[in-house]
Design an enzyme around this catalytic site. Structure first.
Site, mmCIF file in Angstrom:
data_model
loop_
_atom_site.group_PDB
_atom_site.id
_atom_site.type_symbol
_atom_site.label_atom_id
_atom_site.label_comp_id
_atom_site.label_asym_id
_atom_site.label_seq_id
_atom_site.Cartn_x
_atom_site.Cartn_y
_atom_site.Cartn_z
ATOM 1 N N GLY A 1 0.838 -1.194 0.000
ATOM 2 C CA GLY A 1 0.000 0.000 0.000
ATOM 3 C C GLY A 1 0.862 1.227 0.000
ATOM 4 O O GLY A 1 2.074 1.166 0.186
ATOM 5 N N GLY B 1 0.684 5.713 0.762
ATOM 6 C CA GLY B 1 -0.104 6.835 1.232
ATOM 7 C C GLY B 1 0.668 8.112 1.108
ATOM 8 O O GLY B 1 1.767 8.144 0.542
ATOM 9 N N ASP C 1 -12.087 1.625 9.541
ATOM 10 C CA ASP C 1 -12.026 1.011 8.211
ATOM 11 C C ASP C 1 -12.030 -0.504 8.328
ATOM 12 O O ASP C 1 -11.222 -1.194 7.720
ATOM 13 C CB ASP C 1 -10.772 1.511 7.469
ATOM 14 C CG ASP C 1 -10.816 1.155 5.979
ATOM 15 O OD1 ASP C 1 -11.909 0.802 5.480
ATOM 16 O OD2 ASP C 1 -9.767 1.221 5.328
ATOM 17 N N LYS D 1 5.764 -0.751 7.488
ATOM 18 C CA LYS D 1 5.205 0.569 7.189
ATOM 19 C C LYS D 1 6.344 1.547 7.298
ATOM 20 O O LYS D 1 7.007 1.583 8.330
ATOM 21 C CB LYS D 1 4.214 0.936 8.279
ATOM 22 C CG LYS D 1 2.763 0.831 7.914
ATOM 23 C CD LYS D 1 1.932 1.428 9.036
ATOM 24 C CE LYS D 1 0.459 1.256 8.745
ATOM 25 N NZ LYS D 1 -0.381 1.964 9.707
#
Ligand code: NAG
Ligand code: NAG
Ligand code: NAG
Length: 816
Positions: A530, A532, A672, A568
């Site tokens: 992912g 961001g 979420d 992350k």
């Protein structure tokens, strides 16, 4: 993409005076007192230079000529403005008590903004340091905005400002239309004129060169005689025409755009109260102009006429990828009246500005909405930049907040009473409207709208409400506490991981972080999970991770084998706030200990980029896992597909409920929850994670609002969408949807037959609760008892929804 009827509540991002996205060269002024008080120092919350923009001369009453001008480079929908004086660390004491706003879309025709009572002057600052925010009712669609200080006596004035809103992606610069008319019902007249039109009205009863009610982001109610807005006349939300005035049988509206665009659709919000002879249009014929000539062959579209359902609706016209910078549409009457409240256009994003929008849309999340709305009540919830906060200003800010909250509550009560009082008020509305008066006014925008009271209340309302949650945390012998500030944590992916009571935060930070530094070189990149605004999430293999793990933590993998982990990482150029949030997230994550919540294993914080290393599970996320599997049965036998039994589905759902029970006990709101955010390990074990909202794989699950925000609307409760309110009860709603996905083996997106806009409209039906809302259907595999749990999660009243404890217990009972 335009956000149709709910713009005003969500379109409240700071547009870049304080954040720096607006360049110095785009800020100009009529004059400056000195080089150190030039226009570029007029940024809200900035202390550079001498601390603000100050014009050369003192401002005289009755002579408004000084201005601070901002060029936004493209059209924006502006809903809120903020101003501040010159404080300069206590050296300055100049501010604007009042100001006016002028705006322009093309840089040449300037329009004075007026509020809905027609007043131009806005109350400004009372001191040099506090930020004062004002809602613009109606909002402005403009590229250029000028702040013009106004005084009642000669005085020195300095200003710092910010604009809030979002990009105006429709690209519509103006529409020309015949003026709206007056309808005479047996009891009272209904005025269907375009009351916020900011262009000129010329003698043949034509409105030209302006925008107005058809683009104000407010859709009319089913009953056109009612209005969203308190204290205006019947018919306010609509512009309407009568067939008797149009022998041609059509109303022609011309739309002009900022540039040539590739048009996909036009959506027209129409009233359909056929019992009053109001219907949608029978046919529309649209002509396109790209250079100088109109295309010879028009596009024709006839919507299906509906004489069963009187509710107002969007009629979507497919514009079939016509290229145009102007569109002229002839709307044919289907009955005596035609009433429109909004018209929006969707066009391709093939241009550069479209691309930027797409990137922004991918990379940020709904936390921005909340943060912008937080600013909107006043600076009260902002903790940043304590430099300009004097002790006694805190008290004032607090009082300001309380007043704001009281005001909002009063507004809500007023709405409730309003429907009852309405009838009486109508009797007082007696001034008769002269049809088609001759007037020409190039500098007018009589503005009569208040958005604060329509059903999409600005998110500020709800955030202030959720601010004073009473919570009881009994963790590690921690005492109860009565009031907690909710800290919004912006995760590295730009998604909001958890909303955490600040008190819990302090507790967390009081202890050592129980994770260790991991040598970066032992991580091997495998794939990107992912991305961001502030960083990325990678799937990596970690060597020797076992040494770094807690003893209590069971990792079912043999020694010396590389372990799959999710990493992350924060971009090294991320700003200080993002870094702080990242470190906070580490602290919080390190304290989350539950078998069904993803664990933080180690960190790399000694050098950039900062990383946090969390578990990853071999079977990937639950959505992909279930998509690969089939229910047990004949079909699976034939196709030889791997299967999952009903019991195991229940087992997985129970684990999610258990993990959520843990999070909710700490007052954490996930925001979420969905199968895509749950990981599957060996033997159907489940752990809840959060990968942010930027994975390409699931981009269709998120809805982009006007450029920036990304929302998982199909999983969101009505109050989250309409009020921006995220609580454990909205997590419960999302759990119901997650359960539905599981029972469908993730073969279908929730509400797959509805477009994003229809999902939002359906949300409105949940709010109105007139039995027109559509629920997700009972999946084939799903026994009644389980569907009953889902339905209970989607109850309108948050208090009536079950808690995660109750859900967990109920699921355990279902599981054989
Ligand atoms: C629209 O009609 C109302 C009600 O009569 C009137 O007060 C208002 O001035 C009109 N606005 C415009 C722009 O014609
Ligand atoms: C308009 O957009 C469509 C779909 O993206 C594309 O197929 C078409 O080629 C575009 N038309 C022009 C003229 O660029
Ligand atoms: C206007 O519409 C009404 C109702 O459909 C119809 O009876 C009437 O003839 C129409 N008038 C004109 C001028 O077309």
């Amino acid at each position: 993409m335009s956000c149709l009827c709910c713009c005003v509540g969500v379109c409240r991002y700071p547009l870049g005076m304080s954040g720096g996205q607006i360049q110095d060269e785009d800020i100009s002024a009529s004059s400056q007192w000195s080089e150190t008080t030039a226009a570029r120092y007029g940024r809200l919350d900035f202390e550079e230079g001498d601390g603000a923009w100050c014009p050369e001369m003192s401002v005289e009453p009755d002579n408004v000529k000084e201005f601070l001008q901002i060029d936004l480079r493209s059209l924006h929908f502006i809903t809120l403005v903020g101003t501040q004086g010159r404080h300069a660390g206590g050296m300055g004491n100049e501010f604007a008590q009042m100001y006016k706003i002028k705006y322009s879309r093309d840089g040449s025709r300037w329009i004075s903004w007026r509020n809905r009572q027609g007043k131009q002057v806005i109350e400004g600052n009372r001191n040099a340091y506090d930020i004062v925010l004002k809602d613009l009712e109606p909002p402005i669609i403009a590229r250029f905005v000028r702040f013009m200080p106004v005084t009642d006596h000669s005085m020195n004035v300095c200003m710092r400002v910010e604009l809030y809103g979002c990009e105006w992606l429709d690209g519509l610069v103006s529409y020309n239309a015949p003026v709206g008319e007056q309808m005479t019902l047996p009891t009272y007249p209904v005025y269907l004129n375009d009351s916020v039109y900011d262009g000129a009205i010329i003698y043949r009863c034509v409105m030209t060169e302006g925008l107005g009610q058809l683009t104000d982001g407010v859709c009319g109610l089913d009953d056109f005689a009612l209005s969203h807005v308190y204290n205006v006349w019947p018919g306010y939300d609509y512009v309407g025409w009568n067939n008797e005035s149009f022998p041609s049988e059509y109303v022609e509206i011309m739309f002009e755009f900022d540039r040539i665009r590739n048009f996909t659709t036009m959506k027209v919000h129409c009233n359909n109260m056929f019992s009053w002879h109001v219907k949608t249009f029978r046919q529309v014929v649209c002509y396109f102009r790209s250079e100088s000539d109109w295309e010879a062959t028009p596009l024709t579209f006839s919507p299906v006429m509906d004489e069963k359902n009187p509710s107002a609706r969007f009629v979507t016209v497919n514009l079939a990828n016509h290229m145009a910078s102007a569109i002229k549409c002839q709307f044919y009457f289907a009955d005596a009246w035609m009433l429109f409240s909004e018209i929006t256009f969707q066009s391709g994003t093939e241009t550069i500005s479209g691309l930027i929008w797409l990137i922004q849309g991918r990379t940020s999340s709904y936390v921005h909405i909340l943060s912008a709305s937080l600013k909107s009540v006043s600076a009260c919830f902002l903790e940043e930049n304590p430099t300009h906060k004097v002790d006694d200003s805190n008290t004032r800010i607090l009082i300001g907040c309380l007043v704001a909250i009281i005001f909002i509550l009063v507004a809500i009560i007023v709405i409730i009473l309003w429907r009852q009082v309405w009838q009486k008020m109508l009797e007082k509305v007696s001034s008769s409207l002269k049809k088609c008066t001759v007037q020409y006014d190039t500098d007018t925008s009589p503005c009569m709208l208040s958005y604060g009271v329509k059903f999409c209340v600005p998110a500020a309302t709800s955030t202030s409400a959720s601010k004073s949650t009473t919570t009881t945390v009994v963790q590690d012998g921690v005492p109860h506490y009565a009031e907690a500030d909710i800290v919004n944590l912006q995760g590295v992916t730009g998604s909001n991981t958890y909303a955490i009571p600040a008190v819990t935060m302090d507790l967390l930070s009081g202890k050592d972080v129980a994770v260790e530094e991991f040598p970066r070189k032992l991580l091997t990149f495998k794939e990107k999970l992912g991305e961001g605004q502030f960083g990325e999430v990678h799937l990596c293999e970690a060597e020797g991770m076992q040494e770094f793990m807690n003893k209590e933590f069971l990792f079912d993998i043999s020694e010396d084998q590389p372990v799959l982990v999710a990493v992350k990482m924060l971009r090294s150029d991320a700003n200080k706030n993002a870094r702080n949030d990242f470190l906070k997230e580490i602290k919080i994550m390190s304290r989350l200990k539950d078998p069904n919540i993803i664990r933080l294993l180690a960190v790399c914080i000694y050098s950039d980029p900062l990383c946090m290393i969390t578990e990853y599970m071999e079977n990937g996320d639950l959505n992909q896992f279930l998509s690969r599997h089939e229910p047990e049965g004949q079909l699976a036998l034939l196709s030889n597909a791997p299967t999952v039994s009903f019991n195991n589905l229940c087992y997985m759902a129970t684990q999610i409920a258990s993990g959520m029970k843990y999070l909710s006990s700490l007052n954490f709101v996930h925001r979420d929850l969905a199968t895509r955010n749950c990981l599957v390990g060996k033997n159907y074990t489940i752990k809840i994670a959060d990968f942010g909202m930027s994975r390409n794989l699931y981009s269709g699950d998120y809805y982009r609002i006007q450029g920036r925000a990304v929302l998982p609307i199909r999983w969101m409760s009505w109050e989250s969408i309409l009020l921006g309110k995220f609580t454990t009860a909205s997590d419960v709603w999302a759990f119901g949807v997650t359960l539905w996905e599981i029972l469908n083996f993730c073969k279908e997106q929730p509400y797959s037959q509805l477009t994003d806009e229809q999902v939002i409209e359906n949300t409105g039906e949940f709010f109105r609760d007139q039995k027109r809302q559509i629920y997700l259907p009972q999946p084939v595999l799903c026994p009644d008892s389980l569907y009953k749990i889902m339905l209970s999660c989607w109850r309108r009243n948050t208090k009536e929804r079950p808690s995660f404890q109750e859900i967990h217990r109920a699921l355990l009972e279902i599981q054989p």
